[in-house]
Write an enzyme that holds these catalytic residues in place. Structure first.
Site, PDB file in Angstrom:
ATOM      1  N   ASP A 461       0.790  -1.130   0.221  1.00  0.00           N
ATOM      2  CA  ASP A 461      -0.120  -0.125  -0.353  1.00  0.00           C
ATOM      3  C   ASP A 461       1.146   1.588   0.077  1.00  0.00           C
ATOM      4  OD1 ASP A 461      -1.703   1.950   0.191  1.00  0.00           O
ATOM      5  OD2 ASP A 461      -3.229   1.159   1.309  1.00  0.00           O
ATOM      6  N   ASP A1346     -96.586  20.245  18.319  1.00  0.00           N
ATOM      7  CA  ASP A1346     -95.996  20.795  18.833  1.00  0.00           C
ATOM      8  C   ASP A1346     -95.575  20.764  20.215  1.00  0.00           C
ATOM      9  OD1 ASP A1346     -96.254  24.386  19.334  1.00  0.00           O
ATOM     10  OD2 ASP A1346     -94.697  23.885  18.076  1.00  0.00           O
ATOM     11  N   ASP A1427     -88.951  21.574  18.883  1.00  0.00           N
ATOM     12  CA  ASP A1427     -90.205  21.457  19.330  1.00  0.00           C
ATOM     13  C   ASP A1427     -91.494  20.741  18.142  1.00  0.00           C
ATOM     14  OD1 ASP A1427     -91.223  24.974  19.627  1.00  0.00           O
ATOM     15  OD2 ASP A1427     -90.122  23.525  18.005  1.00  0.00           O
ATOM     16  N   GLU A1652     -65.848  11.088 -12.948  1.00  0.00           N
ATOM     17  CA  GLU A1652     -66.801  10.706 -12.692  1.00  0.00           C
ATOM     18  C   GLU A1652     -66.782  10.181 -11.175  1.00  0.00           C
ATOM     19  OE1 GLU A1652     -69.159  11.296 -15.997  1.00  0.00           O
ATOM     20  OE2 GLU A1652     -69.694  10.166 -13.870  1.00  0.00           O
ATOM     21  N   ASP A1685     -72.939   7.087 -15.782  1.00  0.00           N
ATOM     22  CA  ASP A1685     -72.998   7.088 -17.257  1.00  0.00           C
ATOM     23  C   ASP A1685     -71.074   7.254 -17.776  1.00  0.00           C
ATOM     24  OD1 ASP A1685     -74.256  10.908 -17.937  1.00  0.00           O
ATOM     25  OD2 ASP A1685     -72.230   9.430 -16.655  1.00  0.00           O
TER      26      ASP A1685
END
Length: 1755
Positions: A461, A1346, A1427, A1652, A1685
């Site tokens: 190395d 009522d 009511d 749709e 449709d």
């Protein structure tokens, strides 16, 4: 189950771990059933001995190491045995533990579960052990050995012995799950053995040892039934019992057969889980044993991946191999081959150091044949000493590679040194190495993951500064060197064990030594060329040799791959042993846990916390000394830096250097606050502050916006002020990074003036503390001043300026001087200062006449900046003035709400005296919109309009400051400010809001729109209650209804409170549809359909000529044709004309949008604003009455107060801005105030009737004990926030009766006086329509009731006070409420809870879940609207019974009993209903419209002809800006509000065909152009022409067995601004239209299909909710259908393709739609566009098409 059993017997701390292994999976806590008698005896003997020798481990002590992992124990202490059933598990008298229970030998042991096979499983730690499994299994079970404590006999003595042993037998546990059956059956067999029935247990061949007797068979059957409930049996067991329920023997035989087949796999797993290796046996033998087990399990289908296998192996390593647990623990991708390479390396090091002989190696011939493949590997891995493997090396940088952070592991060394040639050698493969015969042995220990390494060699190395080696026995003179710091190429630390000498003996017999570092944490042995050069050795890569400087060749260099290597044969071995070298560093780094590892394991805690925890034994298994703390101080965890990132710390006193470096007014701090919402257009929304660094002098300037030019004006002003007043030049201005400061305009300005901008860093507000703290202080003062004075919020900046003046004169505790003194200014003369909000009287210097009062009440704000005067607010004139002509009101409290003006209302003389002011206030102050903009000579607040919220009571929302006339607030529609949502829709430009739509006179250049529909907070609001959420429905009627009774709801008002539709949005609609659906035949569509569930049929009928509808989904149990016909049979679909009409309908639907601009406006309107039938406003406008408008204008003009009259300015109104600002629709005020009904009413007869109604109301209140009549309280003694103002409202009902109602001002009620969480619910309109539809189909009687004074039946919990009625003349007194008075916030909720409790407890009703105010029992259904009660029942007596019960508690009136068989007419919640039981029902509003429409002052029938449609297609609203006078604009907006309010009320009641046009025009309320008004008139004209139209329902066929609920959906693609689509849905029950909805899609759709899909997804939730309601009210089965449709939408619904959609929003809706359709028994069918009646909800249609689609259901 077993964990619970263990906890119940916690006194037993040891036992054998057992496991049960079925075919392909591993179970916990049970052993495989050993069916061998001999093995059972041996195991039980061993278990008995083991249990007698076990000791208890203290809970606080560390977990001891597993004895099986350590060296062998002495003979006197045998290791624990693991028999199949330990002694303590036998059912004897001394041991009460049931059979089958398992115990673990150590507290730290964990059960081995199938989850541990997962690669994501991480065991708790290296010492955690798996259960010990039995070592062998045998033949089927028979009687146990005598040592077990139970003696079994043969069949002849079984019966006699059973009696003597039963008392010692404990029954088996109960079976609780089908998954537990394999474990349970073992305990059951053990139970039979202990019961002397071992002979009847089937063997492997399925036959018992002896014949079973009848008694034994009965005993077997009974015990099996008792302890194995049928619901917990597996399916295969149930199948056996279904054939013969007594065949228990077959179940036992099959269970034993399954167990026997699993024993080999169980043994392998047990062996693998209990591996042990300490180097006492060859590593190859250990490797062969493990790999054979793994291969065998893999072949049997039990896959043990590399990660789990490595963990199991590492658990059993001990001695020198133990450290591999830690160094390898972090390698996620480690393989078994790599781990065994490490084991071989250590083993060979041991052998080399102990025996001083070559490393243990296998023969080459064996290595070639010993190739194994491991699980989860992509190709075979050769596990051998000399693996035969091709080279696949990659180019790498020759640097130290740290294995602690990589996948590479070290290989062992080859120390054989032989002679070799020095020729240059090039290797293509490591097996081609030829350095003489001796060099072939250097190819050892190939690492599987380091294909580029040449074993037995050192890597040369050139970049390494030090030599590193992994082998310990090559280092001479080793010594500890903990201070050496070595990093790899990635800058990661490499731990170093020791430092020593590396000695070479080259081929010329020369010896050389270099320094070397020892570490096992590198992938290659590195030889540093730098260190070689230091000893006069160089590498010649041309000749591939190592040589000296004189050319002497020392050793050859081998090129392998991209690297160069030198053989280790030239290294001299050392005499030091491996243990010695490993202990050179006293195990401080390699044998201790590295701190980074512990840091990550313990959740990234800091070192101090970890050390403290280890000292106190809160973390067990290892101690503080087991961790390497050397790197703890300097260690920097990157994950902690990212995850725990904080702002930098600011140093206290850091600003002192600026104070010393700059002179006064040279360094300024500035910041902007705002916006403040809900203000009038003329009030500032922001302010900008400046603070001098040295003197701390402050300036504040108001801002209406944050535009560049506005900010620049302020900077120019203050710089000029400082330069001229203080002769100083600003050098630095510190500010934040807001866009108002960083824009180019301001930057150039500062640069031009030589000023340095100093910006704060991102998100560092503390660095801007001077300006931030000032703004906070000023805001605190502002809130306090407004609270104390009670002034309206739009005067907030006056409070800011007042606080700035005062604080500039207050001394600083630090400097002992005020900011003014530092600046060289005079102090504040307090004699000239008035309290903020001090009541004063201002002189009117230009009165209307000489007899007119000269004083005007006002409130002092702050000293003037431009004069010696004072800025005073005049609420009656809605302005502020700068004057010195004022007098302080002595003795008056400085709170607006303390002034009692009620007395003025009832003093006719005083009212006459101030009549002009009353008219002025009535027309300009109390009305909803901000009408006036009065100027004065004051600079910035002269044009502030009075906010509709008047000066308030403490924290109240609004109160009239003068109250010279009773407030006109219609509290029924009142809502608290907190409930007002003033936010614009998402797509609305955020720069456009209510507060800046209309500019003030000084900002008229900016096109904005006036905030017409003001609430108590100054803006418009909408009610956030979605229409499609009945479960959370919160209608505002009940809460707001407190202000008036049912009688007013049944008056001509069509406000929100009548309709129960505040939750129904009206979205912008219009334009045309641009669908481009491909033409796909039915057959092709069917081919695309994939059968997704049993409820979807992929084969729709080919022919359906009757309605041309293609079925998409039908249940398998019903034929498609019948289902289709059943759903569409009663639908009011249009009949096709004799001849096909022109293609106008379809072609029109296919037309592209005419205007493609983003701001396009069709009849569909603009924006996503929601229009409602009402607005909950704080006050009622007098503009509702045309006469009052004229009077108010005349009064204004005749006053001729020139100094006060605002100039008539032109307003520029832009369509987009106006549409975006629309929030709601204003209702028509139909009630009268006290002065209108009585005081100034010139109609004597009507006045007398109102007086009569007044006294009737008071008597009713007294009768109901509404307040405490025994005591009157002084106003000053009561907390102001508990005081509620009161008022009378009057109304004339449709039947001619006159009503009066005394109500509380709940709109100004303090939030502390009611529970904001309470809800007042009313029946949803869809629930009412559903109930009416079911009543028609089932011949129900409909009874209308009522309850008088409903709210007064509910008690009130809070302490509240109101003013007495005016006729009592006690204006300074208060009365305490005892009942829920009308108008209070909580009254509606209190009444709802009261009546709900009574209906449930006394009437036997129950509320339908998800549908509030719908109650039912077995006979009666009740719909409750405050009511009003509508009762539905098949038996009229059931209704009468409910009425009788109600009358016991409440004053109940029967409006219509509904007993006649002829046509009965009802008026139910505004709907005029004609009902003939069993025949039909008609719903309309003819009488109401006949009365109301003429009052709108709309020219009806101008050309004498009737309209045939509410609008015309293709007509687009002109987008040019609207220029109009302000007064004219407000009149037209007010007119639009009334017209659209009525239309919206009618549309959502029953005219669903008008919803599109109503929604469209609702978006243009604030854009009242001539074109918009004409369209509105046309809509009203059409409503007038068709006022007699009714929604027609016919009784369903009596033969229909099901209820059919259908939704018809449609969408108009991209016809709205911002390319939004309009969607519409119509809902039908048994063919009767019960509701409709038209709105704009919330998402921008990019195709017709998306639009749709959106429409369908909006319809399904309400469809499901309605389905639940119908099923609750009617028990018949229900069929749900959805018609559309769009064929492409249907295809997506049916498709099972789950590939990624175009975008995530569309994909989410589509996937959810699939799930809802398939999971809710929903039928989806195709319907032709020309028959889709929902088409009227999405676009304007031609007359012919409109009639065709609507004439079947409304006529």
């Amino acid at each position: 189950m077993e964990s619970q059993q263990l906890s119940q017997h916690s006194h037993i701390s040891h036992g054998s771990a057992c496991a049960s292994v079925t075919s392909k999976e591993v179970h916990t806590n049970q052993d495989p059933l050993d069916v061998s008698a001999s093995k059972t005896e041996e195991c039980e003997k061993a278990s008995t001995k083991a249990n007698s020798q076990q000791t208890t481990t203290p809970a606080s002590s560390a977990v001891p190491e597993n004895p099986h992992h350590a060296s062998p124990q002495p003979a006197s202490v045998p290791p624990p045995q693991n028999g199949p059933y330990p002694q303590q598990c036998m059912m004897t008298q001394n041991q009460a533990n049931p059979s089958g229970w398992s115990f673990y030998g150590h507290p730290s042991m964990i059960p081995y579960t199938p989850y541990q096979m997962s690669p994501m499983y991480f065991p708790p730690g290296p010492q955690s052990q798996f259960p010990q499994y039995p070592s062998s299994v045998g033949t089927p079970l028979s009687t146990p050995s005598p040592e077990s404590g139970n003696t079994f006999t043969d069949s002849s003595s079984a019966d006699s012995d059973m009696t003597s042993t039963k008392k010692y037998v404990r029954p088996p546990p109960m079976l609780t799950s089908p998954n537990d059956f394999p474990n349970w059956v073992k305990t059951y067999i053990k139970f039979l053995q202990n019961s002397n029935l071992g002979g009847i247990i089937p063997t492997v061949n399925g036959k018992p040892v002896r014949q079973i007797t009848d008694d034994e068979l009965t005993f077997l059957y009974n015990t099996f039934q008792i302890f194995a409930p049928s619901q917990f049996l597996p399916t295969w067991v149930k199948d056996i019992l279904s054939v013969d329920y007594t065949d228990i023997m077959k179940i036992l035989s099959k269970s034993i057969e399954k167990m026997q087949s699993d024993t080999q796999e169980a043994n392998d797993i047990v062996t693998l889980a209990n591996l042990q290796y300490n180097g006492s046996t060859p590593a190859d033998a250990f490797e062969t044993k493990v790999t054979n087990i793994i291969d065998r399990l893999n072949n049997n289908g039990i896959h043990i991946n590399n990660k789990v296998a490595c963990q199991l192996i590492m658990r059993g390593l001990s001695g020198e191999y133990k450290f591999l647990r830690y160094t390898r623990h972090r390698h996620l991708n480690m393989t078994v081959a790599e781990l065994f390479l490490d084991i071989h390396a250590i083993y060979e090091e041991q052998q080399g150091s102990r025996n001083s002989k070559p490393n243990y190696r296998r023969n080459l011939s064996d290595e070639k044949n010993d190739s194994r493949s491991y699980t989860n590997t992509t190709k075979p891995k050769v596990i051998a000493r000399n693996p035969q493997k091709t080279n696949n090396s990659k180019s790498k940088t020759a640097r130290a590679h740290n294995v602690s952070t990589s996948n590479n592991s070290p290989s062992t060394d080859n120390d054989s040194i032989s002679k070799s040639t020095t020729e240059p050698i090039q290797l293509n493969n490591k097996h081609d190495l030829h350095l003489g015969q001796e060099l072939t042995e250097s190819t050892v220990n190939h690492t599987n993951h380091s294909d580029d390494e040449l074993p037995g060699h050192l890597l040369l190395d050139s970049g390494a500064s030090r030599t590193l080696i992994r082998s310990a026995h090559h280092i001479h003179s080793a010594s500890s060197n903990p201070d050496i710091n070595v990093v790899d190429a990635q800058k990661r630390n490499i731990p170093i064990n020791a430092i020593g000498d590396l000695q070479f003996h080259f081929q010329d017999n020369t010896k050389t030594s270099i320094k070397v570092l020892h570490t096992p944490n590198i992938a290659y042995d590195l030889l540093s060329l730098n260190e070689l050069a230091a000893v006069d050795i160089t590498a010649c890569f041309t000749k591939n040799v190592l040589e000296r400087s004189d050319g002497t060749v020392l050793a050859p260099i081998v090129q392998y791959g991209d690297f160069y290597w030198v053989s280790k044969r030239y290294l001299l071995p050392s005499n030091i042993s491996v243990p010695t070298i490993n202990n050179v560093h006293t195990s401080e780094s390699t044998r201790k846990y590295p701190y980074p590892f512990i840091h990550r394991m313990l959740a990234h805690a800091n070192a101090q916390t970890i050390r403290y925890s280890l000292k106190n034994n809160t973390i067990t298994y290892f101690n503080e000394s087991d961790v390497d703390w050397s790197s703890a101080i300097d260690y920097q965890c990157p994950d902690c830096l990212i995850g725990k990132s904080t702002k930098h710390r600011h140093i206290k006193g850091s600003r002192l250097k600026y104070q010393n470096s700059y002179e006064p007014f040279q360094y300024l701090h500035t910041d902007i606050f705002g916006p403040v919402h809900n203000l009038p257009k003329s009030a500032p929304s922001y302010f900008i502050s400046f603070t001098d660094e040295t003197t701390k002098f402050r300036w504040v300037y108001p801002l209406h916006d944050r535009r560049e030019d506005s900010i620049l004006d302020v900077f120019t002003t203050i710089l000029a002020f400082i330069k001229n007043q203080f002769q100083a030049s600003v050098l630095v201005i510190q500010m934040d990074r807001g866009s108002e400061y960083t824009n180019r305009t301001l930057h150039k300005f500062l640069e031009k003036n030589g000023i340095t901008p100093c910006y704060t860093t991102t998100a560092d507000s503390r660095a801007h503390g001077v300006a931030e703290r000032l703004n906070r202080t000023l805001l605190d003062d502002c809130r306090t001043q407004l609270q104390c004075s009670g002034l309206p919020n739009h005067l907030w900046f006056s409070a800011i300026e007042f606080s700035t003046i005062v604080r500039n004169s207050l001394a600083s505790p630090k400097s002992k001087k005020s900011a003014s003194q530092h600046a060289g200014l005079a102090g504040l003369d307090i004699s000239t200062l008035l309290p903020f909000g001090q009541p004063v009287i201002v002189n009117d210097h230009n009165p209307n006449s000489k007899i007119h009062p000269r004083g005007i009440p006002g409130y002092a704000l702050h000293p003037s900046r431009n004069s010696y005067g004072y800025i005073i607010y005049l609420p009656s004139l809605k302005k502020t003035v700068d004057t010195t002509n004022y007098v302080i009101l002595q003795g008056k409290e400085s709170r607006l709400d303390q002034f009692n003006y009620d007395a003025l209302t009832f003093d006719e003389d005083l009212n006459r005296l101030t009549a002009s002011y009353h008219s002025f206030i009535a027309s300009n102050e109390i009305q909803e919109s901000n009408d006036l903009n009065i100027e004065s000579d004051h600079d910035f607040q002269s044009d502030i309009e009075l906010h509709p919220e008047q000066p308030r009571n403490v924290l109240s929302k609004a109160v009239s400051p003068t109250d010279s006339t009773p407030p006109s607030t219609h509290t029924e529609d009142s809502k608290p400010i907190s409930e007002i949502n003033l936010r614009a829709p998402r797509e609305v430009d955020p720069n456009i809001s209510e507060s800046n739509i209309l500019p003030s006179k000084k900002r008229s250049s900016t096109p904005q729109i006036s905030n017409i529909e003001s609430t108590g907070s100054g803006g418009m609001h909408k009610l956030n209650v979605p229409l499609l959420a009945p479960m959370s429905q919160s209608n505002t009627h009940e809460s707001s209804h407190a202000s008036k009774s049912k009688d007013f709801r049944h008056s001509d008002s069509y406000s929100n409170n009548e309709t129960n539709h505040t939750n129904v949005p009206i979205s912008s609609t219009g334009g045309t549809n641009n669908k481009t659906v491909p033409q796909i035949s039915d057959q092709e569509t069917e081919k695309r359909i994939i059968h997704r569930s049993p409820s979807i049929d992929a084969s729709p009928p080919e022919n359906n000529s009757s309605h041309n509808i293609v079925p998409i989904k039908t249940p398998t149990t019903v034929s498609e044709q019948n289902t289709e016909e059943s759903i569409i049979a009663d639908l009011p679909l249009p009949d096709p004309p004799p001849e096909p009409p022109t293609e106008l309908s379809d072609s029109f639907k296919e037309l592209p949008p005419i205007n493609s601009r983003q701001t396009n406006s069709s009849l569909g309107g603009i924006g996503d604003s929601n229009a409602y039938t009402t607005i909950n406003s704080k006050k009622r406008s007098l503009e509702d009455n045309e006469t009052e408008i004229k009077v108010s204008r005349d009064t204004w003009n005749t006053k001729n107060m020139r100094s006060l009259e605002p100039p008539r300015s032109k307003k520029r109104i832009h369509l987009i801005a106006a549409a975006k600002a629309v929030k709601s629709i204003k209702p028509i005020r139909t009630t009268l105030r006290y002065d209108e009904a009585i005081t100034y009413n010139k109609d004597i007869k009507e006045k007398e009737k109102y007086i009569e109604a007044y006294h009737k109301e008071v008597n009713q209140l007294l009768k109901m004990n509404t307040w405490d009549t025994d005591k009157y309280y002084d106003r000053k003694e009561i907390d102001p926030k508990r005081v509620i103002n009161s008022m009378f409202i009057f109304n004339k009902k449709r039947d001619g009766t006159h009503k009066a109602r005394f109500v509380a001002r709940g709109d100004i009620q303090h939030p502390d006086t009611y529970d904001t969480g309470m809800q007042s619910n009313t029946v949803h309109h869809y629930a009412l329509m559903t109930s009416l539809s079911l009543a028609l189909d089932n011949n129900y009687y409909i009874t209308q009731l009522d309850i008088s004074s409903a709210y007064l039946y509910a008690d009130i919990k809070e302490e509240l006070y109101i003013r007495p009625p005016p006729h009592l003349g006690m204006n300074d007194k208060l009365i305490r409420l005892k009942k829920s008075h009308y108008g209070l916030k909580q009254s509606g909720a209190n009444w709802y809870e009261t009546i709900k409790s009574y209906l449930i407890k006394q009437c036997g009703m129950e509320e339908v879940r998800g549908w509030s105010c719908v109650f039912k029992n077995s006979q009666v259904t009740i719909c409750l609207f405050v009511d009003d009660m509508i009762l539905f029942s098949k038996d009229l007596n059931a209704n009468k019974k409910i009425i009788t019960t109600l009358k016991k508690q409440y004053d109940t009136k029967i409006i219509n009993l509904g007993e006649s068989d002829n046509e009965i007419q009802y008026d139910i919640l505004g709907l005029e209903i004609k009902y003939q039981r069993g025949k039909y029902m008609k719903l309309g509003m003819e009488n109401s419209l006949t009365e109301k429409i003429p009052k709108l002052n709309v020219p009806l029938n101008p050309k004498g002809r009737k309209l045939s449609a509410p609008g015309q297609p293709g007509l687009y609203i002109d987008q040019d800006e609207l220029e109009i006078d302000e007064d004219e604009y407000k009149e037209k907006v007010h007119e639009m509000q009334k017209l659209i309010g009525l239309a919206s009320y009618v549309g959502y009641k029953f005219r669903f065909d008008l919803l599109y046009y109503i929604n469209t025009l609702a978006q243009h309320i604030l854009f009242p152009s001539r074109q918009v008004l004409d369209m509105t008139y046309e809509l009203i004209q059409f409503m007038w022409d068709t006022r007699d139209k009714q929604l027609i329902w016919h009784k369903n066929k009596p033969t229909e067995p099901d209820n059919k609920l259908v939704a018809i959906s449609d969408a108009s693609y991209g016809n709205q601004p911002y390319y939004k689509s309009q969607i519409g849905n119509i809902f039908l029950l048994n063919g009767k239209v019960i509701g409709g909805k038209s709105t704009k899609a919330s998402l921008t759709c990019t195709s017709t299909t998306e639009a749709e899909i959106h429409a369908v997804s909006e319809a399904i939730p309400l469809l499901n909710n309605l389905s639940h309601l119908v099923q609750e009210l009617n028990k018949k089965p229900i069929i749900k259908g959805l018609l559309t449709d769009s064929r492409s939408t249907i295809s997506i619904i049916k498709s099972t393709n789950e590939e990624k959609f175009r975008n995530r929003f569309f994909g989410t809706k589509a996937m959810r739609l699939r799930d809802e359709v398939s999971g809710n028994n929903l039928y989806v069918y195709y319907i032709e566009t020309k028959k889709n009646i929902a088409d009227v909800m999405t676009k304007p249609l031609p007359i012919k098409t409109f009639k065709l689609l609507t004439n079947k259901w409304i006529h």
